[in-house]
Design a protein around this motif. Structure first.
Motif, PDB file in Angstrom:
ATOM      1  N   UNK A 107       0.859  -1.131   0.014  1.00 35.44           N
ATOM      2  CA  UNK A 107       0.102   0.077  -0.023  1.00 35.44           C
ATOM      3  C   UNK A 107       0.890   1.331  -0.112  1.00 35.44           C
ATOM      4  N   UNK A 143       0.773   5.443   1.000  1.00 34.78           N
ATOM      5  CA  UNK A 143       0.153   6.328   1.862  1.00 34.78           C
ATOM      6  C   UNK A 143       0.759   7.747   1.568  1.00 34.78           C
ATOM      7  N   UNK A 156      -0.293  11.375   6.032  1.00 33.43           N
ATOM      8  CA  UNK A 156      -1.348  11.555   6.771  1.00 33.43           C
ATOM      9  C   UNK A 156      -2.520  11.188   6.117  1.00 33.43           C
ATOM     10  N   UNK A 157      -2.815  10.728   4.987  1.00 35.60           N
ATOM     11  CA  UNK A 157      -4.004  10.193   4.506  1.00 35.60           C
ATOM     12  C   UNK A 157      -4.205   8.760   4.596  1.00 35.60           C
ATOM     13  N   UNK A 158      -5.418   8.599   3.690  1.00 31.55           N
ATOM     14  CA  UNK A 158      -5.665   7.017   3.620  1.00 31.55           C
ATOM     15  C   UNK A 158      -4.877   6.347   2.711  1.00 31.55           C
ATOM     16  N   UNK A 159      -4.724   4.905   2.806  1.00 28.58           N
ATOM     17  CA  UNK A 159      -3.868   4.316   2.002  1.00 28.58           C
ATOM     18  C   UNK A 159      -4.411   3.667   0.902  1.00 28.58           C
TER      19      UNK A 159
END
Lengths: 115, 111
Positions: free
Chosen positions: B35, B37, B40-43
């Motif tokens: 994944x 990222x 600081x955001x979603x994966x």
């Protein structure tokens, strides 16, 4: 399809309070998982819900709980907040029909700050 | 403890170069996933490789899996500034009933 949405995006609470975070999965996805991300511990699995039932659970205290509704939307609740609960809380959805964990679709996260 | 350990923790390269990240894990797996990222955001899911596969490609990404060494590597070719992000491996370990993430590699692409 719309992606995974999480509300609120940012939250500030004080110690001892409780908080409820919401997650709306991708349409048609029945599995919702929650993760806590902190600089020290990284990404840790909280729990997974499938068809309104908790299917798997991580190693978190009972202050962390969740639920899933019939439309697959999920909420997680943290009671009696502690400073260490400050984190980015991520939810992820997947169809959930296969055993095990395949591709997860993550939301943008809720940044919780506990003062 | 984390199932996946990633190496290096941080990597800084010039745009156009290739970036390689490694992941080691401890127990038998059903699959291993990578994944990305952004700060600081979603994966974002990049690629999944099953335990009976040895190599997979997706665009500029190449993933290998060596189950005898319990390790995987992610290669990003011809890196771009937009590849700057943290990269995580995650394992669906047999019997674990959860996806376990490594600590991640912070990749910086310098223009």
């Amino acid at each position: 399809k719309a992606g995974v949405t999480q509300t609120p995006r940012y939250l500030i609470k004080t110690r001892g309070q409780q908080v409820t975070l919401s997650c709306s999965p991708i349409s048609g996805h029945r599995s919702v998982s929650w993760y806590q991300q902190t600089p020290g511990q990284g990404l840790q699995f909280l729990f997974e819900y499938f068809s309104e039932t908790q299917r798997n659970k991580g190693n978190f205290p009972g202050r962390f709980s969740g639920r899933q509704f019939s439309n697959s939307r999920s909420e997680m609740n943290v009671s009696t907040l502690e400073l260490g609960d400050s984190a980015l809380y991520l939810c992820a959805s997947s169809p959930g029909l296969q055993a095990g964990y395949n591709e997860q679709f993550f939301g943008p996260g809720t940044r919780l700050t506990v003062l | 403890s984390q199932q996946g350990e990633e190496d290096p923790q941080a990597l800084s390269i010039q745009e156009g170069e290739n970036a390689t990240m490694n992941c080691s894990y401890k127990t038998s797996i059903n699959n291993l996933q990578w994944y990305r990222q952004n700060s600081g955001r979603g994966l974002v899911h990049l690629i999944l490789i099953r335990s009976n596969e040895r190599e997979k490609h997706s665009g500029r990404l190449r993933v290998t899996l060596d189950t005898s060494k319990k390790s995987s590597s992610l290669l990003i070719t011809a890196s771009r500034a937009a590849d700057t992000a943290s990269y995580f491996c995650a394992t669906d370990a047999r019997g674990a009933q959860k996806l376990v993430f490594g600590q991640g590699t912070r990749l910086t692409i310098n223009p």
